[in-house]
Enzyme design. Structure first.
Site, PDB file in Angstrom:
ATOM      1  N   ASP A 294      13.084  46.343  22.083  1.00 55.79           N
ATOM      2  CA  ASP A 294      11.976  45.663  23.519  1.00 55.79           C
ATOM      3  C   ASP A 294      12.908  45.850  24.377  1.00 55.79           C
ATOM      4  OD1 ASP A 294      12.998  44.329  21.226  1.00 55.79           O
ATOM      5  OD2 ASP A 294      11.619  42.863  21.331  1.00 55.79           O
TER       6      ASP A 294
ATOM      7  N   LYS B 264      14.719  48.101  15.344  1.00 52.96           N
ATOM      8  CA  LYS B 264      14.052  46.557  15.462  1.00 52.96           C
ATOM      9  C   LYS B 264      14.256  45.843  14.254  1.00 52.96           C
ATOM     10  CE  LYS B 264      10.971  44.101  17.755  1.00 52.96           C
ATOM     11  NZ  LYS B 264      10.804  43.017  18.526  1.00 52.96           N
TER      12      LYS B 264
ATOM     13  N   ASP C 186      11.072  59.115  20.360  1.00 53.36           N
ATOM     14  CA  ASP C 186      10.066  59.280  20.570  1.00 53.36           C
ATOM     15  C   ASP C 186       9.639  58.596  22.031  1.00 53.36           C
ATOM     16  OD1 ASP C 186       7.521  61.385  21.556  1.00 53.36           O
ATOM     17  OD2 ASP C 186       6.019  59.359  20.313  1.00 53.36           O
TER      18      ASP C 186
ATOM     19  N   ASP D 219      10.297  59.748  26.736  1.00 54.75           N
ATOM     20  CA  ASP D 219       8.546  59.431  27.699  1.00 54.75           C
ATOM     21  C   ASP D 219       9.103  58.920  28.607  1.00 54.75           C
ATOM     22  OD1 ASP D 219       7.174  61.189  26.086  1.00 54.75           O
ATOM     23  OD2 ASP D 219       5.724  60.808  27.340  1.00 54.75           O
TER      24      ASP D 219
ATOM     25  N   TYR E 200       7.826  59.176  10.949  1.00 58.07           N
ATOM     26  CA  TYR E 200       7.294  60.127  10.822  1.00 58.07           C
ATOM     27  C   TYR E 200       7.009  61.227   9.224  1.00 58.07           C
ATOM     28  CZ  TYR E 200       6.613  60.445  16.254  1.00 58.07           C
ATOM     29  OH  TYR E 200       6.315  60.133  17.148  1.00 58.07           O
TER      30      TYR E 200
HETATM   31  C1  IPM Z   1       7.061  64.632  21.451  1.00 57.03           C
HETATM   32  C2  IPM Z   1       5.984  64.820  21.056  1.00 57.03           C
HETATM   33  C3  IPM Z   1       5.475  64.795  19.155  1.00 57.03           C
HETATM   34  C4  IPM Z   1       6.218  63.481  18.674  1.00 57.03           C
HETATM   35  C5  IPM Z   1       3.758  64.615  18.777  1.00 57.03           C
HETATM   36  C6  IPM Z   1       2.829  66.064  19.463  1.00 57.03           C
HETATM   37  C7  IPM Z   1       4.254  64.810  17.205  1.00 57.03           C
HETATM   38  O1  IPM Z   1       5.426  63.331  21.762  1.00 57.03           O
HETATM   39  O2  IPM Z   1       7.771  66.091  20.837  1.00 57.03           O
HETATM   40  O3  IPM Z   1       7.444  63.802  21.643  1.00 57.03           O
HETATM   41  O4  IPM Z   1       6.058  62.068  18.834  1.00 57.03           O
HETATM   42  O5  IPM Z   1       7.518  63.976  17.753  1.00 57.03           O
HETATM   43 MN    MN Z   2       6.331  62.543  22.590  1.00 58.26          MN
END
Ligand code: IPM
Ligand code: MN
Ligand code: NAD
Length: 366
Positions: free
Chosen positions: A222, A189, A246, A250, A137
């Site tokens: 992975d 990775k 990130d 999720d 990032y």
């Molecule tokens: C998160 C989000 C952000 C990230 C995006 C919106 C830039 O997905 O906070 O998880 O990837 O950091």
């Molecule tokens: Mn995210």
């Protein structure tokens, strides 16, 4: 009596609704702990961008730096490209305020069912520590020959030894503090990315040597995605680069029931700058304005904010109230199989602030 000055950025979509509930619960928790909140609202968002051409004013960071912390909902709007909105608001705050730790717990709470078969409450209980200011990032790159068939895009990852070392050390210290499995798992990775991720691996080894009481694992990303599904109970503290963290969080959110439960904090551990408390989820345009967003992630993020301010007991109380509402299973939003509205869940959490502690391993009586 402590007074805290908090900058509030509700942002876009469901961010507005869930911050409302977060503040409601934090206000309700305050008197018992002799806390006074001073909320200062900033309308910075995509709406603000439509009006001014900017996501936030030029001097926004100078304004924010004076606060004890930032409480943020979510940013992102279907009518504007995400790289514009996020690079105009969220990401510069994380970078400029050196919030190099993104701390994201994933806990399977009592009363919540995991989409993974036969997982009991408390069995999944991990924290992902995501590097939050550099890596993939870093926002270094550019286009050449724009809008021609020869167009080139370069996006450079930046990994520094200093950047890797400090976030990895934070992960080890957290494993010591948690006193759970006393394990840190590093994710890279480095089989394919022979520079940046090799620097990370080397740094991980060097830092691990400072913590002989902590066991280590090292997975490729992975394999790590597979292990998060196959056997998430093996994890205690996981440390990963910006992008990998990130993605993993999720997964961590959905295996513990819902992204609507996923708390998160962007932390500057040295406290040179304010830290920022925002849930893992986004602005969810698909459900925005319907009153069905789960506010629990925002509320649990508020508990992280309280603990960051040194208000441990108040933080635990807020978390426990969420646990109680989940364990009772009566007032839940649709993501958790319920039919309640966002504000009903907020009201219910506030009403349960004084409830008895909910142990993770307790079984609900039917
Ligand atoms: C998160 C989000 C952000 C990230 C995006 C919106 C830039 O997905 O906070 O998880 O990837 O950091
Ligand atoms: Mn995210
Ligand atoms: P998202 O997290 O907004 O939504 C993913 C899915 O989860 C959607 O189906 C949504 O309805 C659901 N969901 C999310 N939060 C929920 C909640 N609290 N309660 C119930 N359901 C919930 O991810 P997305 O759809 O990929 O992104 C939408 C926008 O948000 C994009 O503009 C993206 O860039 C942005 N985003 C912002 C942040 C942030 O500000 N921190 C984080 C992630 C995504």
């Amino acid at each position: 009596m402590a007074t805290y000055n908090i900058a509030v950025i509700r942002g876009d979509g469901i961010g507005k609704d869930v911050v409302e509930e977060g503040i409601k619960v934090l206000e309700a928790a305050a008197p018992a702990h002799k806390i006074t909140w001073k909320w200062t609202e900033f309308p910075w968002s995509t709406e603000y961008y439509f009006k001014t051409g900017r996501m936030m004013p030029e001097d926004a960071l100078e304004t924010l730096v004076k606060f004890d912390a930032i409480y943020l909902g979510a940013v992102g709007h279907p009518k504007v490209q995400d790289h514009v909105t996020l690079n105009g608001l969220l990401l510069p705050i994380r970078r400029k305020f050196d919030q190099y730790v993104c701390e994201r717990p994933s806990i399977l709470f009592e009363g919540v069912s995991s989409p993974l078969a036969n997982k009991k409450a408390g069995e999944i209980d991990m924290v992902v520590i995501r590097e939050n200011t550099e890596g993939e990032y870093a926002n270094v790159g550019g286009f050449q020959y724009k809008d021609t068939p020869q167009e080139v895009a370069v996006q450079t990852s930046v990994f520094t030894r200093h950047g890797c070392e400090r976030v990895i050390r934070y992960a080890f210290k957290l494993a010591q503090k948690r006193k759970k499995k006393m394990r840190v798992c590093s994710i890279t990775k480095s089989n394919a990315m022979g520079y940046s991720m090799v620097l990370w691996d080397r740094t991980f080894k060097a830092v691990a040597a400072e913590f002989p009481d902590i066991q280590t694992d090292s997975y490729l990303i992975d394999r790590a995605c597979m292990e998060f599904i196959r056997k998430p109970e093996q994890f205690d503290v996981v440390v990963a680069s910006n992008l990998f963290g990130d993605i993993l969080t999720d997964i961590g959110a959905i295996i513990t029931g819902s992204i609507g439960l996923a708390q998160s904090a962007n932390v500057n551990p040295e406290r040179d700058y304010p830290s920022m408390f925002e849930p893992t989820h986004g602005s969810a345009p698909d459900i925005a304005g319907k009153g069905i967003a789960n506010p629990m992630a925002q509320v649990l993020t508020g508990a992280m904010l309280l603990r960051h301010l040194g208000e441990q007991k108040a933080g635990d109380q807020v978390e426990n109230a969420v646990r109680r509402v989940l364990a009772d299973g009566e007032v839940l939003t649709p993501d958790l199989g319920g039919r309640s509205k966002t504000w009903d869940v907020g009201d219910n959490i506030a009403a349960n602030l004084g409830s008895k502690p909910v142990a993770l391993k307790s079984r609900r009586k039917k």
